[in-house]
Enzyme design. Structure first.
Site, short mmCIF file in Angstrom:
data_model
loop_
_atom_site.label_atom_id
_atom_site.label_comp_id
_atom_site.label_asym_id
_atom_site.label_seq_id
_atom_site.Cartn_x
_atom_site.Cartn_y
_atom_site.Cartn_z
N CYS A 1 90.75 91.82 -47.57
CA CYS A 1 89.99 91.50 -46.36
C CYS A 1 90.90 90.94 -45.25
O CYS A 1 91.62 89.96 -45.46
CB CYS A 1 88.88 90.50 -46.70
SG CYS A 1 88.04 89.87 -45.26
N HIS B 1 84.30 84.14 -48.46
CA HIS B 1 84.13 85.55 -48.06
C HIS B 1 82.69 85.98 -48.26
O HIS B 1 82.20 86.06 -49.38
CB HIS B 1 85.06 86.48 -48.85
CG HIS B 1 84.86 87.92 -48.46
ND1 HIS B 1 85.58 88.53 -47.47
CD2 HIS B 1 83.96 88.84 -48.89
CE1 HIS B 1 85.15 89.77 -47.31
NE2 HIS B 1 84.16 89.98 -48.17
N HIS C 1 81.44 87.05 -39.30
CA HIS C 1 82.07 86.41 -38.14
C HIS C 1 81.08 86.30 -37.00
O HIS C 1 80.23 87.17 -36.81
CB HIS C 1 83.33 87.15 -37.70
CG HIS C 1 83.15 88.62 -37.46
ND1 HIS C 1 83.10 89.53 -38.48
CD2 HIS C 1 82.99 89.33 -36.32
CE1 HIS C 1 82.93 90.74 -37.99
NE2 HIS C 1 82.84 90.66 -36.67
N HIS D 1 80.96 86.05 -33.02
CA HIS D 1 81.66 86.17 -31.73
C HIS D 1 81.11 85.09 -30.80
O HIS D 1 79.89 84.90 -30.72
CB HIS D 1 81.36 87.52 -31.08
CG HIS D 1 81.85 88.72 -31.81
ND1 HIS D 1 83.00 89.37 -31.47
CD2 HIS D 1 81.33 89.40 -32.86
CE1 HIS D 1 83.17 90.41 -32.27
NE2 HIS D 1 82.17 90.46 -33.13
P1 5GP Z 1 83.03 93.37 -35.18
O1 5GP Z 1 83.19 94.67 -34.41
O2 5GP Z 1 83.25 93.59 -36.67
O3 5GP Z 1 81.77 92.63 -34.88
O4 5GP Z 1 84.18 92.43 -34.66
C1 5GP Z 1 85.46 92.41 -35.18
C2 5GP Z 1 86.32 91.76 -34.13
O5 5GP Z 1 87.55 91.41 -34.73
C3 5GP Z 1 86.64 92.69 -32.94
O6 5GP Z 1 86.18 92.07 -31.74
C4 5GP Z 1 88.16 92.82 -33.00
O7 5GP Z 1 88.75 92.83 -31.71
C5 5GP Z 1 88.57 91.61 -33.81
N1 5GP Z 1 89.79 91.81 -34.57
C6 5GP Z 1 90.09 92.86 -35.38
N2 5GP Z 1 91.29 92.69 -35.96
C7 5GP Z 1 91.77 91.50 -35.50
C8 5GP Z 1 93.00 90.78 -35.74
O8 5GP Z 1 93.87 91.18 -36.50
N3 5GP Z 1 93.14 89.59 -35.09
C9 5GP Z 1 92.17 89.11 -34.24
N4 5GP Z 1 92.43 87.93 -33.65
N5 5GP Z 1 91.02 89.75 -34.01
C10 5GP Z 1 90.83 90.94 -34.62
ZN ZN Z 2 87.14 88.00 -46.24
#
Ligand code: 5GP
Ligand code: ZN
Length: 112
Positions: free
Chosen positions: A4, A46, A99, A101
């Site tokens: 992960c 997790h 997560h 945002h």
């Molecule tokens: P999701 O689309 O799953 O709701 O959000 C995942 C978020 O994780 C995205 O906004 C993406 O930009 C962020 N993200 C993906 N990989 C990384 C990383 O390696 N580092 C950081 N800081 N953010 C990440």
């Molecule tokens: Zn995880």
């Protein structure tokens, strides 16, 4: 083996721009910000998404909201911000570790 991405960020195996950390959660700036302020808050345990939250793990979600409220004040965004958690590919979830945002700093518009 845990593959992960966000577990690796918590472990420090992948670098991140940390905002905050305690025993239960970790906060860091999103690598691809969608607003002037855009950080993520994740539980250290997790869980694949909010769909996996149970009565047993629910307290960490409350804790994360308290941390978000504290960070919003510290970062000067308490006047207005959005908290979003995507569940599943259809909702745009790309990283399968729960997560939240936190977005602020511009007119965010309404959902439709
Ligand atoms: P999701 O689309 O799953 O709701 O959000 C995942 C978020 O994780 C995205 O906004 C993406 O930009 C962020 N993200 C993906 N990989 C990384 C990383 O390696 N580092 C950081 N800081 N953010 C990440
Ligand atoms: Zn995880």
């Amino acid at each position: 083996m845990n593959d992960c991405l966000f577990c690796k960020i918590i472990a420090g195996e992948i670098p991140s721009n940390k905002v905050y950390e305690d025993d239960l959660c970790y906060a860091f700036y999103d690598i691809n910000p969608l607003a002037p302020t855009h950080f993520l808050v994740i539980p250290k345990v997790h869980l694949a998404s909010a769909a996996e939250v149970t009565e047993e793990t629910a307290p960490v979600v409350g804790h994360i909201y308290a941390v978000i409220a504290k960070l919003a004040k510290e970062l000067g965004i308490a006047e207005g911000y959005r908290v979003v958690t995507n569940v599943g590919a259809l909702a745009g979830q790309t990283v399968h570790h729960l997560h939240f945002h936190v977005l602020s700093g511009k007119e965010l518009g309404s959902f439709n």
